[in-house]
Design a protein around this motif. Sequence first.
Motif, short mmCIF file in Angstrom:
data_model
loop_
_atom_site.label_atom_id
_atom_site.label_comp_id
_atom_site.label_asym_id
_atom_site.label_seq_id
_atom_site.Cartn_x
_atom_site.Cartn_y
_atom_site.Cartn_z
N PHE A 1 3.96 14.56 -0.62
CA PHE A 1 2.96 14.68 0.05
C PHE A 1 1.69 13.77 -0.46
CE2 PHE A 1 4.52 18.99 1.45
CZ PHE A 1 5.19 18.44 2.68
N HIS A 2 1.96 12.80 -1.01
CA HIS A 2 0.81 11.84 -1.58
C HIS A 2 0.81 10.61 -0.51
CE1 HIS A 2 1.22 12.74 -6.32
NE2 HIS A 2 -0.08 13.45 -5.65
N GLY A 3 -0.59 10.30 -0.79
CA GLY A 3 -0.79 9.33 0.47
C GLY A 3 -0.08 7.73 0.39
N ASP A 4 0.37 7.44 -0.81
CA ASP A 4 1.14 6.21 -0.80
C ASP A 4 2.52 6.40 -0.41
OD1 ASP A 4 1.60 7.74 -3.17
OD2 ASP A 4 2.19 6.08 -4.14
N HIS A 5 2.66 7.65 0.38
CA HIS A 5 4.22 7.98 0.81
C HIS A 5 3.85 8.52 2.29
CE1 HIS A 5 6.42 7.60 -3.22
NE2 HIS A 5 5.00 7.65 -3.53
N THR B 1 -7.86 2.00 0.19
CA THR B 1 -8.41 0.92 -0.62
C THR B 1 -8.99 0.92 -1.83
OG1 THR B 1 -10.29 1.36 0.77
CG2 THR B 1 -9.04 -0.44 1.97
N ASP B 2 -8.78 2.26 -2.33
CA ASP B 2 -9.44 2.74 -3.61
C ASP B 2 -9.11 1.92 -4.54
OD1 ASP B 2 -10.69 4.69 -1.99
OD2 ASP B 2 -10.03 6.17 -2.88
N TRP B 3 -7.87 1.71 -4.82
CA TRP B 3 -7.33 0.93 -5.82
C TRP B 3 -7.68 -0.42 -5.72
CZ3 TRP B 3 -1.42 2.82 -6.07
CH2 TRP B 3 -1.49 4.16 -6.78
N TYR B 4 -7.60 -1.17 -4.46
CA TYR B 4 -7.68 -2.33 -4.20
C TYR B 4 -9.24 -2.73 -4.53
CZ TYR B 4 -7.76 -6.89 -1.55
OH TYR B 4 -7.78 -8.20 -1.49
N LYS B 5 -10.34 -1.73 -4.37
CA LYS B 5 -11.68 -1.98 -4.38
C LYS B 5 -12.11 -2.21 -5.84
CE LYS B 5 -13.44 0.13 -0.32
NZ LYS B 5 -13.84 1.51 0.09
N THR B 6 -11.16 -1.67 -6.58
CA THR B 6 -11.65 -1.72 -8.22
C THR B 6 -10.71 -2.65 -8.87
OG1 THR B 6 -9.84 0.07 -8.65
CG2 THR B 6 -12.09 0.63 -8.18
N ARG C 1 0.68 -1.26 0.11
CA ARG C 1 0.03 -0.09 -0.06
C ARG C 1 0.81 1.23 0.10
NH1 ARG C 1 -5.36 -1.62 1.42
NH2 ARG C 1 -5.79 -3.40 0.17
N GLY C 2 2.27 1.24 -0.76
CA GLY C 2 2.73 2.38 -0.51
C GLY C 2 4.38 2.35 -0.25
N ASP C 3 5.24 3.22 -0.20
CA ASP C 3 6.49 3.10 0.05
C ASP C 3 6.87 3.43 1.41
OD1 ASP C 3 6.69 3.11 -2.48
OD2 ASP C 3 8.28 4.80 -2.72
N ALA C 4 7.88 2.62 1.98
CA ALA C 4 8.34 2.69 3.34
C ALA C 4 9.78 2.10 3.00
CB ALA C 4 7.62 2.05 4.19
N ILE C 5 10.75 2.83 3.39
CA ILE C 5 12.33 2.29 3.29
C ILE C 5 12.85 2.53 4.54
CG2 ILE C 5 14.33 2.51 1.91
CD1 ILE C 5 12.29 3.40 -0.55
N LEU C 6 13.34 1.81 5.07
CA LEU C 6 13.91 1.75 6.40
C LEU C 6 15.67 1.46 6.12
CD1 LEU C 6 14.38 2.01 9.56
CD2 LEU C 6 14.02 -0.64 9.23
N ALA C 7 16.43 2.20 6.33
CA ALA C 7 17.90 2.14 6.21
C ALA C 7 18.61 2.43 7.49
CB ALA C 7 18.52 3.26 5.50
N ILE C 8 19.43 1.45 7.88
CA ILE C 8 20.43 1.27 9.09
C ILE C 8 21.68 1.66 8.49
CG2 ILE C 8 20.88 0.03 10.92
CD1 ILE C 8 18.51 -1.53 10.66
#
Length: 414
Positions: free
Chosen positions: A120-124, A72-77, A49-56
């Motif tokens: 600032f998009h929701g998937d981020h 869920t908008d994309w998933y529902k369609t 459901r989007g980006d999340a990048i963890l760097a150590i």
Amino acid sequence: MKYLYCLFFAAAAAVVACSSKVEEPETVHESLPDWQEGYMDIHHIATGRGDAILAILPDGTTWLQDAGDCGTDWYKTGQGCAVLPNSSKSVGEWIVEYVKHFTAGTPSAGELDYAWLTHFHGDHIGTPGNAIPGSKGYKLTGITMVGDKVKIHKMVDRAWPDYDIPTEELCKREFYLYTDYKAFTDYQTKINGMEMEKFEVGALNQFKMVHNPSAWPDFSVRNLCGNGYVWTGSGSGYEKMYTENPSLLDENMYSCGVVIQYGKFRYWNCGDIPGCNWPDYASQERTFETPVSEVCGPVTVMKLDHHGTFDTTSEECLKNLQPEAMIALSSHIRQPYKDQVARMIDQTIYPGERELYVTTDCSRNELGDLFSHFKPAGHVVVRVYEGGTKWQMFVLDATTTTYDVIYKSDIRTL
Ligand SMILES: [Zn+2]
């Protein structure tokens, strides 16, 4: 996979039963070997459901880029992906669990020295429509969920403090989480001492290691682009990439991006910057990948821009970067898109071997045979060894919370 393991062990048990030798039991589940000082791990977390990048980072500094939840908008369609590993928790809660698991054993265990947002998009950053009510004046989704459960020492975004880049109206046009995000940052700065900073295009080491930076002098983060500007290639200078009216630009064009360097290893991550014009978008100056990749130069690993969607991964960009591995963070059936994948494997664009990685298998049907070019889907981890002279890729199972290694590459020397 489990079925195959069962078959394997049934066969192995039969062999053992017929043999007088006592065999050591095989280990089924292999975990990612623990992070150690000197390693840099970059985890591309597969949430669907989007980006999340963890760097150590090499001294154990922890750094989270984006914490998306596109809802869920994309998933529902039928165009979106399921939440990974399952829908028993929200995406933000799964990111929290991942961060806690993989930062354990580091000097920043359970905490984030930095969190930052490419745009600032929701998937981020998260989506208010799918958010969980909170008790501190803001709803919980994406980054607000993560920051509610994990201490963030410093938060960086493209438009703090006035959110007026290029104007207040344009900055907030696609920033649907603005009200909750602002309440979140106000609360966390006042109550928990979170620092806020604006992303500075051209800066070297705005993201600096906080524990023992002098031990790893070959590490740096260069801020390449953001807010429509690109680093000039010298000092911390930057210049504008567009001439048209800012009202024509979309939020992806304001994406911030960095190149992380550790020894000879280089990693490109520029959020959702576009590489070409596209009829869905008003701007006629969307070729930002070209100037940014020109000033960056060749890299070892590329996080695909805008999830490898229609308007990215241009030929010019691939020629400039020549990555040995490319990673698509996929939350949609056309992430990445087939034309982009065809380009990624095209040896006439740049020669040499390259590997393709993807966080979900959502695009399997749309890609058809092209999907076979990808390693198994899951959490994609780049591990760079001491001094940045060697690196290796891992894929971890994203369908369970045991994070078993389902693929690992050879260790490569730079
Ligand atoms: Zn995106």
